[in-house]
Design a protein around this motif. Structure first.
Motif, mmCIF file in Angstrom:
data_model
loop_
_atom_site.group_PDB
_atom_site.id
_atom_site.type_symbol
_atom_site.label_atom_id
_atom_site.label_comp_id
_atom_site.label_asym_id
_atom_site.label_seq_id
_atom_site.Cartn_x
_atom_site.Cartn_y
_atom_site.Cartn_z
ATOM 1 N N LEU A 105 -33.150 -33.789 9.530
ATOM 2 C CA LEU A 105 -32.242 -33.346 9.029
ATOM 3 C C LEU A 105 -31.603 -32.792 9.985
ATOM 4 C CD1 LEU A 105 -31.707 -32.697 5.251
ATOM 5 C CD2 LEU A 105 -33.352 -30.609 5.913
ATOM 6 N N SER A 106 -31.620 -31.643 9.986
ATOM 7 C CA SER A 106 -30.388 -31.178 10.874
ATOM 8 C C SER A 106 -29.987 -31.940 11.983
ATOM 9 C CB SER A 106 -31.615 -29.698 12.499
ATOM 10 O OG SER A 106 -31.079 -29.310 13.039
ATOM 11 N N GLN A 107 -30.383 -32.533 12.534
ATOM 12 C CA GLN A 107 -29.396 -34.132 13.254
ATOM 13 C C GLN A 107 -28.229 -34.749 11.708
ATOM 14 O OE1 GLN A 107 -31.737 -36.437 14.876
ATOM 15 N NE2 GLN A 107 -33.224 -34.820 16.630
ATOM 16 N N GLU A 108 -28.941 -35.058 11.262
ATOM 17 C CA GLU A 108 -28.306 -35.949 10.173
ATOM 18 C C GLU A 108 -26.772 -34.989 9.621
ATOM 19 O OE1 GLU A 108 -27.982 -38.554 9.334
ATOM 20 O OE2 GLU A 108 -29.620 -39.433 11.038
ATOM 21 N N ALA A 109 -27.348 -33.769 9.017
ATOM 22 C CA ALA A 109 -26.348 -32.815 8.569
ATOM 23 C C ALA A 109 -25.528 -32.612 9.306
ATOM 24 C CB ALA A 109 -26.664 -30.848 8.183
ATOM 25 N N TYR A 110 -26.268 -32.417 10.646
ATOM 26 C CA TYR A 110 -24.578 -31.695 11.850
ATOM 27 C C TYR A 110 -23.865 -33.576 12.599
ATOM 28 C CZ TYR A 110 -26.288 -27.148 13.146
ATOM 29 O OH TYR A 110 -26.674 -26.020 13.971
ATOM 30 N N ARG A 111 -24.508 -34.332 11.866
ATOM 31 C CA ARG A 111 -23.273 -35.762 12.320
ATOM 32 C C ARG A 111 -22.684 -35.472 11.217
ATOM 33 N NH1 ARG A 111 -27.059 -39.255 12.337
ATOM 34 N NH2 ARG A 111 -27.795 -38.634 14.782
ATOM 35 N N ARG B 230 -27.125 -41.299 5.193
ATOM 36 C CA ARG B 230 -27.999 -40.600 6.066
ATOM 37 C C ARG B 230 -28.464 -39.253 5.344
ATOM 38 N NH1 ARG B 230 -25.261 -44.075 10.054
ATOM 39 N NH2 ARG B 230 -24.707 -41.504 10.429
ATOM 40 N N LEU B 231 -27.708 -38.743 5.594
ATOM 41 C CA LEU B 231 -28.034 -37.435 5.424
ATOM 42 C C LEU B 231 -29.179 -36.690 3.844
ATOM 43 C CD1 LEU B 231 -28.488 -34.172 5.791
ATOM 44 C CD2 LEU B 231 -26.104 -33.864 4.596
ATOM 45 N N TYR B 232 -28.320 -37.060 2.667
ATOM 46 C CA TYR B 232 -29.308 -37.293 1.518
ATOM 47 C C TYR B 232 -30.635 -38.169 1.760
ATOM 48 C CZ TYR B 232 -25.442 -35.156 -1.204
ATOM 49 O OH TYR B 232 -24.436 -33.842 -1.351
ATOM 50 N N GLU B 233 -30.733 -39.004 2.398
ATOM 51 C CA GLU B 233 -32.170 -39.824 2.405
ATOM 52 C C GLU B 233 -32.667 -39.074 3.812
ATOM 53 O OE1 GLU B 233 -31.295 -43.592 4.550
ATOM 54 O OE2 GLU B 233 -30.430 -44.737 2.914
ATOM 55 N N ALA B 234 -32.563 -38.098 4.509
ATOM 56 C CA ALA B 234 -33.366 -37.077 5.222
ATOM 57 C C ALA B 234 -33.551 -36.278 3.992
ATOM 58 C CB ALA B 234 -32.088 -36.445 6.244
#
Length: 524
Positions: free
Chosen positions: A51-57, A83-87
């Motif tokens: 989630l952290s990686q997808e949020a920063y991306r 991808r963020l919402y999937e995570a």
């Protein structure tokens, strides 16, 4: 009692095994639970990292979009947002699943963190959209300031600490679950070791006590069996323990007593048997002597018969030769010679009949030719022969038989022989002028015919023996001396081979009645 002690040992041992099994089962379940919690914590940790990686991306894509404003940047924003919402959805599912195995407080904290992340992401999208509107209105400086403020205050000031707190919490839960699992494994190990030691000590103690209680009775029983096997039936086992071994010893002593009694009875029976064998030996010796005597009598009888046969044959030959040598003899002389020859021939025939009866009585191996025959016809022919014999004594013969045929299965010549034996006896032992009655009856599946005479009869004491070989009643002996007592035994033997029987009813000086029974057969 031994069974009670043995049952206690078995129950206690079973309880030990059951306790150990339950403890191991409980420990295994607890280890599995802690392992699952640890695994779920690591899974949540991974989801937070993702989630952290997808949020920063996603945040980077939004910022790049504000700077470049190109279609490629729009495509990257939408892809990173997806991808963020999937995570986020995976994290939410993990949090819900993990909350089922935790307590209420941990469950609330986990769900609250997920709610904060969701709220932050929704707020972040709203702020990015607001910056986008400022940029579209031409207020670039305000848009840059708002974007810089969001990055410093929200992302660095709120989102990053929230991620770090969540990851630390999951790491702490994983470590706690791992430590609890290791503690439980250690406890289970010590419980198993302790239970095994207690069970081993109990097994040794109970085995020693049981062996001590069993050793003496078994030695006593083994000694008793050895004594009985060696033949010492007076030996008794002295064992009064009040348990199963005492019960077995008492029954063993009872068995030994019974064996002793049986041995005494066998010894007495053997003495009795030896006495009876000696008596039977004497009886057999006597019977052997009697057989020798009878054999001598038979030989004497055959010698006498042979002598008697030679005499009439010699006389007959002499009379014939003398008569033939004479040339001019009177008729009366020829008649006298022929009369003497006839008398001698009749005497010779009587001797021949005696020899035939004696031979049949001793062989008793008669041959039969079986056929289906009419008993009425056979009786009618026999009655005609009886009439010829009865005419010499002025006796009459009558026949009472059904008009139709009565079918039996038998040997015609042998059955005619039975009839001749009965008819000849009736003619020989009846008074002149008497009557002989033959009657045939059919009852069910049997045919019975009777022959009654008015002769000398049979004494009551001799009636049961008239079918024995060589037996003649006393009045028959007094009346005629030309019989050998073989006719009636021969008739009984023939009828027995036909499946029939013969009985006699008589009283002295009142005549006799002989009844013959034969089975019927189908006329087809």
């Amino acid at each position: 009692m031994f069974r009670f002690r043995l049952a206690i040992v078995i129950v206690v041992s079973f309880c030990f095994v059951l306790f150990l099994g339950i403890a191991l089962y409980w420990g295994a379940n607890q280890v599995a639970g802690h392992f699952q919690r640890s695994q779920m914590a690591y899974d949540a940790f991974d989801h937070y990292e993702k989630l952290s990686q997808e949020a920063y991306r996603h945040f980077k894509q939004r910022m790049d979009r504000q700077i470049t404003d190109s279609p490629a940047a729009d495509t990257g924003v939408e892809s990173s947002k997806q991808r963020l919402y999937e995570a986020m959805q995976e994290l939410r599912n993990t949090a819900v699943a993990e909350s089922h195995g935790e307590d209420r407080q941990d469950k609330s904290a986990e769900l609250e963190r997920v709610a904060h992340f969701t709220a932050f992401l929704d707020a972040g999208e709203y702020r990015f959209d607001e910056v986008e509107r400022l940029r579209q209105q031409g207020k670039n400086e305000l848009a840059v300031k708002a974007l810089s403020k969001f990055s410093e205050e929200e992302i660095d000031g709120k989102f990053q600490p929230l991620i770090d707190a969540a990851i630390d919490a999951e790491r702490e839960k994983a470590g706690k679950a791992k430590q609890e699992m290791e503690d439980l494994v250690a406890q289970s190990r010590w419980v198993a070791i302790l239970a095994s030691l207690i069970a081993a000590i109990f097994s040794l103690l109970s085995g020693a006590l049981l062996f001590r209680g069993v050793k003496k009775p078994i030695e006593a029983l083994m000694k008793g069996t050895d004594e009985i096997a060696s033949g010492n039936l007076d030996y008794r086992i002295a064992l009064d323990t009040g348990d199963e071994f005492g019960y077995l010893a008492s029954h063993f002593n009872q068995m030994a007593q019974e064996l002793e009694l049986q041995q005494n009875k066998l010894r007495e029976g053997r003495l009795v048997l030896e006495k009876r064998v000696a008596e039977r030996t004497v009886e057999l010796h006597q019977l052997n002597e009697e057989l020798k005597r009878m054999d001598n009598e038979r030989r004497e009888f055959l010698a006498d018969i042979s002598h008697e046969l030679r005499t009439p044959i010699t006389v007959i030959r002499g009379e014939a030769e003398v008569t033939l040598r004479g040339k001019d003899r009177e008729t009366e002389e020829y008649k006298d010679a022929l009369h003497r020859i006839v008398e001698l021939s009749m005497q010779l025939g009587k001797y021949v009949n005696d020899l035939l009866f004696l031979a049949r009585a001793e062989t008793a191996n008669l041959q039969f030719e079986w056929e289906r025959l009419d008993l009425v016809e056979l009786l009618s022919a026999a009655v005609e022969n009886f009439q010829v014999m009865a005419e010499e004594e002025s006796m009459s013969v009558s026949l009472d038989a059904p008009e139709g045929p009565v079918w039996v299965r038998g040997d015609k010549q042998r059955l005619r022989q039975v009839l001749f034996i009965l008819g000849d006896n009736a003619c020989r032992y009846s008074n002149p002028g008497g009557r002989i009655a033959v009657a045939l009856q059919v009852d069910g599946g049997i045919a019975s015919f009777s022959l009654s005479d008015q002769g000398i009869g049979i004494p009551e004491e001799d009636l049961e023996r008239i079918f024995d070989r060589h037996f003649r009643s006393k009045n028959a002996l007094a009346s005629r001396d030309d019989g050998k007592g073989l006719g009636l035994p021969m008739a009984k033997s023939i009828l027995k081979a036909h499946g029939g029987s013969i009985t006699a009813a008589s009283s002295e000086n009142s005549g006799s009645t002989f009844t013959v029974v034969l089975p019927l057969v189908s006329p087809d």
